[in-house]
Motif scaffolding. Structure first.
Motif, PDB file in Angstrom:
ATOM      1  N   LYS A  17       0.804  -1.216   0.000  1.00  0.00           N
ATOM      2  CA  LYS A  17       0.000   0.000   0.000  1.00  0.00           C
ATOM      3  C   LYS A  17       0.844   1.275   0.000  1.00  0.00           C
ATOM      4  CE  LYS A  17      -4.339  -1.421   0.160  1.00  0.00           C
ATOM      5  NZ  LYS A  17      -5.396  -0.940  -0.767  1.00  0.00           N
ATOM      6  N   LEU A  18       1.942   1.279   0.745  1.00  0.00           N
ATOM      7  CA  LEU A  18       2.666   2.526   0.985  1.00  0.00           C
ATOM      8  C   LEU A  18       4.000   2.651   0.257  1.00  0.00           C
ATOM      9  CD1 LEU A  18       2.126   3.251   4.780  1.00  0.00           C
ATOM     10  CD2 LEU A  18       0.620   3.713   2.849  1.00  0.00           C
ATOM     11  N   GLY A  19       4.517   1.572  -0.297  1.00  0.00           N
ATOM     12  CA  GLY A  19       5.788   1.653  -1.000  1.00  0.00           C
ATOM     13  C   GLY A  19       5.737   2.644  -2.155  1.00  0.00           C
ATOM     14  N   ASP A  20       6.800   3.428  -2.326  1.00  0.00           N
ATOM     15  CA  ASP A  20       6.859   4.404  -3.411  1.00  0.00           C
ATOM     16  C   ASP A  20       8.293   4.524  -3.906  1.00  0.00           C
ATOM     17  OD1 ASP A  20       8.127   5.826  -1.411  1.00  0.00           O
ATOM     18  OD2 ASP A  20       6.659   7.444  -1.323  1.00  0.00           O
ATOM     19  N   THR A  21       8.562   5.524  -4.726  1.00  0.00           N
ATOM     20  CA  THR A  21       9.903   5.661  -5.298  1.00  0.00           C
ATOM     21  C   THR A  21      10.931   6.069  -4.257  1.00  0.00           C
ATOM     22  OG1 THR A  21       9.381   7.945  -5.944  1.00  0.00           O
ATOM     23  CG2 THR A  21       9.017   6.216  -7.586  1.00  0.00           C
ATOM     24  N   GLU A  22      10.520   6.734  -3.179  1.00  0.00           N
ATOM     25  CA  GLU A  22      11.459   7.134  -2.125  1.00  0.00           C
ATOM     26  C   GLU A  22      11.773   5.981  -1.166  1.00  0.00           C
ATOM     27  OE1 GLU A  22       8.946   9.400  -3.050  1.00  0.00           O
ATOM     28  OE2 GLU A  22      10.512  10.398  -4.216  1.00  0.00           O
ATOM     29  N   LEU A  23      10.760   5.216  -0.813  1.00  0.00           N
ATOM     30  CA  LEU A  23      10.943   4.068   0.078  1.00  0.00           C
ATOM     31  C   LEU A  23      10.284   2.864  -0.588  1.00  0.00           C
ATOM     32  CD1 LEU A  23      12.060   3.054   2.757  1.00  0.00           C
ATOM     33  CD2 LEU A  23       9.888   3.654   3.838  1.00  0.00           C
ATOM     34  N   ARG A  24      11.116   2.048  -1.232  1.00  0.00           N
ATOM     35  CA  ARG A  24      10.615   0.922  -2.010  1.00  0.00           C
ATOM     36  C   ARG A  24       9.855  -0.076  -1.135  1.00  0.00           C
ATOM     37  NH1 ARG A  24      10.756   2.187  -7.418  1.00  0.00           N
ATOM     38  NH2 ARG A  24      12.749   3.191  -7.939  1.00  0.00           N
ATOM     39  N   ALA A  25       8.947  -0.800  -1.778  1.00  0.00           N
ATOM     40  CA  ALA A  25       8.101  -1.733  -1.049  1.00  0.00           C
ATOM     41  C   ALA A  25       8.904  -2.777  -0.282  1.00  0.00           C
ATOM     42  CB  ALA A  25       7.124  -2.411  -2.011  1.00  0.00           C
ATOM     43  N   MET A  26       9.971  -3.296  -0.880  1.00  0.00           N
ATOM     44  CA  MET A  26      10.756  -4.325  -0.192  1.00  0.00           C
ATOM     45  C   MET A  26      11.407  -3.766   1.073  1.00  0.00           C
ATOM     46  SD  MET A  26      10.359  -7.234  -1.501  1.00  0.00           S
ATOM     47  CE  MET A  26      11.705  -8.074  -0.659  1.00  0.00           C
ATOM     48  N   SER A  27      11.894  -2.537   1.007  1.00  0.00           N
ATOM     49  CA  SER A  27      12.498  -1.918   2.196  1.00  0.00           C
ATOM     50  C   SER A  27      11.449  -1.687   3.275  1.00  0.00           C
ATOM     51  CB  SER A  27      13.174  -0.601   1.817  1.00  0.00           C
ATOM     52  OG  SER A  27      14.231  -0.814   0.918  1.00  0.00           O
ATOM     53  N   LEU A  28      10.291  -1.215   2.861  1.00  0.00           N
ATOM     54  CA  LEU A  28       9.220  -0.972   3.822  1.00  0.00           C
ATOM     55  C   LEU A  28       8.732  -2.277   4.437  1.00  0.00           C
ATOM     56  CD1 LEU A  28       7.341   0.938   5.234  1.00  0.00           C
ATOM     57  CD2 LEU A  28       5.939   1.041   3.176  1.00  0.00           C
ATOM     58  N   ARG A  29       8.681  -3.328   3.627  1.00  0.00           N
ATOM     59  CA  ARG A  29       8.285  -4.628   4.149  1.00  0.00           C
ATOM     60  C   ARG A  29       9.264  -5.110   5.214  1.00  0.00           C
ATOM     61  NH1 ARG A  29       7.592 -10.086   0.396  1.00  0.00           N
ATOM     62  NH2 ARG A  29       6.864 -11.499   2.050  1.00  0.00           N
ATOM     63  N   ASP A  30      10.557  -4.923   4.994  1.00  0.00           N
ATOM     64  CA  ASP A  30      11.559  -5.323   5.979  1.00  0.00           C
ATOM     65  C   ASP A  30      11.404  -4.532   7.274  1.00  0.00           C
ATOM     66  OD1 ASP A  30      12.630  -7.167   4.231  1.00  0.00           O
ATOM     67  OD2 ASP A  30      14.241  -5.843   3.540  1.00  0.00           O
ATOM     68  N   ILE A  31      11.090  -3.247   7.163  1.00  0.00           N
ATOM     69  CA  ILE A  31      10.903  -2.411   8.355  1.00  0.00           C
ATOM     70  C   ILE A  31       9.700  -2.889   9.162  1.00  0.00           C
ATOM     71  CG2 ILE A  31      10.271  -0.085   9.127  1.00  0.00           C
ATOM     72  CD1 ILE A  31      11.866   0.935   6.619  1.00  0.00           C
ATOM     73  N   ALA A  32       8.583  -3.135   8.466  1.00  0.00           N
ATOM     74  CA  ALA A  32       7.384  -3.597   9.156  1.00  0.00           C
ATOM     75  C   ALA A  32       7.608  -4.967   9.788  1.00  0.00           C
ATOM     76  CB  ALA A  32       6.211  -3.647   8.178  1.00  0.00           C
ATOM     77  N   LYS A  33       8.273  -5.855   9.066  1.00  0.00           N
ATOM     78  CA  LYS A  33       8.549  -7.191   9.596  1.00  0.00           C
ATOM     79  C   LYS A  33       9.422  -7.113  10.842  1.00  0.00           C
ATOM     80  CE  LYS A  33       9.926 -11.827   8.104  1.00  0.00           C
ATOM     81  NZ  LYS A  33      10.707 -12.135   9.301  1.00  0.00           N
ATOM     82  N   GLN A  34      10.395  -6.194  10.839  1.00  0.00           N
ATOM     83  CA  GLN A  34      11.230  -6.007  12.014  1.00  0.00           C
ATOM     84  C   GLN A  34      10.384  -5.591  13.210  1.00  0.00           C
ATOM     85  OE1 GLN A  34      14.222  -2.982  11.540  1.00  0.00           O
ATOM     86  NE2 GLN A  34      15.175  -3.407  13.517  1.00  0.00           N
ATOM     87  N   ALA A  35       9.415  -4.713  12.965  1.00  0.00           N
ATOM     88  CA  ALA A  35       8.537  -4.271  14.050  1.00  0.00           C
ATOM     89  C   ALA A  35       7.725  -5.437  14.605  1.00  0.00           C
ATOM     90  CB  ALA A  35       7.617  -3.160  13.548  1.00  0.00           C
ATOM     91  N   TYR A  36       7.119  -6.234  13.724  1.00  0.00           N
ATOM     92  CA  TYR A  36       6.292  -7.347  14.183  1.00  0.00           C
ATOM     93  C   TYR A  36       7.117  -8.437  14.860  1.00  0.00           C
ATOM     94  CZ  TYR A  36       2.395  -5.323  11.616  1.00  0.00           C
ATOM     95  OH  TYR A  36       1.397  -4.488  11.178  1.00  0.00           O
ATOM     96  N   ASP A  37       8.329  -8.667  14.369  1.00  0.00           N
ATOM     97  CA  ASP A  37       9.186  -9.669  15.001  1.00  0.00           C
ATOM     98  C   ASP A  37       9.685  -9.215  16.362  1.00  0.00           C
ATOM     99  OD1 ASP A  37       8.875 -11.312  12.819  1.00  0.00           O
ATOM    100  OD2 ASP A  37      10.804 -10.817  11.897  1.00  0.00           O
ATOM    101  N   SER A  38       9.856  -7.908  16.524  1.00  0.00           N
ATOM    102  CA  SER A  38      10.407  -7.373  17.771  1.00  0.00           C
ATOM    103  C   SER A  38       9.350  -7.184  18.848  1.00  0.00           C
ATOM    104  CB  SER A  38      11.099  -6.022  17.506  1.00  0.00           C
ATOM    105  OG  SER A  38      12.167  -6.180  16.591  1.00  0.00           O
ATOM    106  N   ASP A  39       8.109  -6.936  18.447  1.00  0.00           N
ATOM    107  CA  ASP A  39       7.057  -6.628  19.413  1.00  0.00           C
ATOM    108  C   ASP A  39       5.805  -7.436  19.083  1.00  0.00           C
ATOM    109  OD1 ASP A  39       5.197  -5.584  21.153  1.00  0.00           O
ATOM    110  OD2 ASP A  39       5.517  -3.482  20.610  1.00  0.00           O
ATOM    111  N   GLY A  40       5.630  -8.535  19.787  1.00  0.00           N
ATOM    112  CA  GLY A  40       4.488  -9.393  19.534  1.00  0.00           C
ATOM    113  C   GLY A  40       3.153  -8.759  19.827  1.00  0.00           C
ATOM    114  N   THR A  41       3.134  -7.692  20.640  1.00  0.00           N
ATOM    115  CA  THR A  41       1.850  -7.043  20.932  1.00  0.00           C
ATOM    116  C   THR A  41       1.251  -6.393  19.693  1.00  0.00           C
ATOM    117  OG1 THR A  41       2.813  -4.890  21.568  1.00  0.00           O
ATOM    118  CG2 THR A  41       2.630  -6.576  23.285  1.00  0.00           C
TER     119      THR A  41
END
Length: 276
Positions: free
Chosen positions: A59-83
């Motif tokens: 939904k949010l990936g664009d030319t400044e922050l590619r989808a794959m990079s954003l996916r890695d950031i979100a995955k890091q958040a979910y892996d780090s904080d189960g809540t």
């Protein structure tokens, strides 16, 4: 006549992720044109956090922050904080249980921008708490552009939140939202001017915020209160009360027991003769 894909028993609700996958498989068989979308967003993943990461990136990936990079950031958040995953599950349940237009979990997961914007804010909040404020603000900006929902990443938000429609919602930096709150389009939780510091509303548990409601300033809205559509609230509202009007007045105390769950927007006929 359309029917819901499942019936949830509040006493023993089935796992959200399993239900979401089952629905996605059923829809894929029925709507072949959507099979690829459902596979990439839901069925190709083993965990809800992975699917959420993919959906946020898509939904949010664009030319400044590619989808794959954003996916890695979100995955890091979910892996780090189960809540974060637990809150997403509670949010999905809230949509299903409170929105009569919702026929299952696939609909909000794929299409409801209120739910999607809320999950983006939760990732942005994780980044904010990690000291990555610039990236968090970038996600806020993209959320506003894509979903027309503007929630500051520092905002503290509980679980089981239902954001209906979403368009035009604005929530400020120091706002706090308790568990099981429901809000409709056009809600503002803002300040009263250019003051700094703790300047935004504190919304209690189970509060219902009607369409276009404006709650302004560092004020407390008590648990299970109701703010009527189009109201402007500048002073605290006691727990269990309804506030309506411009400026808002108390119209009944107590209101219904759990307004955010019942989504009961009706008002009492007798209005108190004082402004809150």
């Amino acid at each position: 006549m359309s029917q819901r894909l499942e019936v949830i028993d509040p006493a023993t609700p089935p796992p959200v992720w399993a239900s979401l996958r089952n629905e996605a498989e059923a829809v894929s068989r029925k709507e072949v044109a959507l099979a690829s979308l459902l596979a990439s967003v839901v069925l190709n993943h083993d965990r809800l956090g992975d699917a959420l990461s993919y959906q946020i990136a898509r939904k949010l990936g664009d030319t400044e922050l590619r989808a794959m990079s954003l996916r890695d950031i979100a995955k890091q958040a979910y892996d780090s904080d189960g809540t974060l995953v637990a809150k997403a599950e509670a949010d999905l349940r809230a949509v299903f249980e409170r929105d009569p237009a919702c026929k299952g979990y696939v609909q909000p997961f794929l299409f409801f921008k209120g739910f999607q914007a809320l999950q983006v804010q939760r990732v942005a909040h994780w980044l904010w708490e990690e000291g990555r404020e610039t990236l968090a603000l970038y996600l806020q900006s993209r959320m506003s552009e894509v979903f027309q929902v503007d929630i500051h990443p520092a905002t503290q938000i509980g679980s089981g939140i239902f954001v209906d429609h979403g368009t035009g919602i604005v929530i400020g930096e120091t706002a706090v939202i308790g568990d099981d709150v429901s809000m409709l389009q056009g809600v503002t939780l803002g300040g009263t001017g250019a003051e700094r510091g703790d300047r935004h509303p504190k919304i209690g548990k189970g509060v219902l915020l009607g369409a276009g409601a404006k709650v302004l300033g560092n004020i407390q809205i008590g648990d299970y209160a109701k703010i009527a559509s189009g109201s402007v609230v500048l002073k605290p509202v006691p727990a269990g009360c309804t506030a309506a009007g411009v400026p808002a007045r108390l119209v009944n105390c107590p209101t219904c027991e759990e307004p955010a769950r019942s989504m009961d927007h009706t008002l009492a006929e007798v209005v108190y003769d004082y402004v809150i």
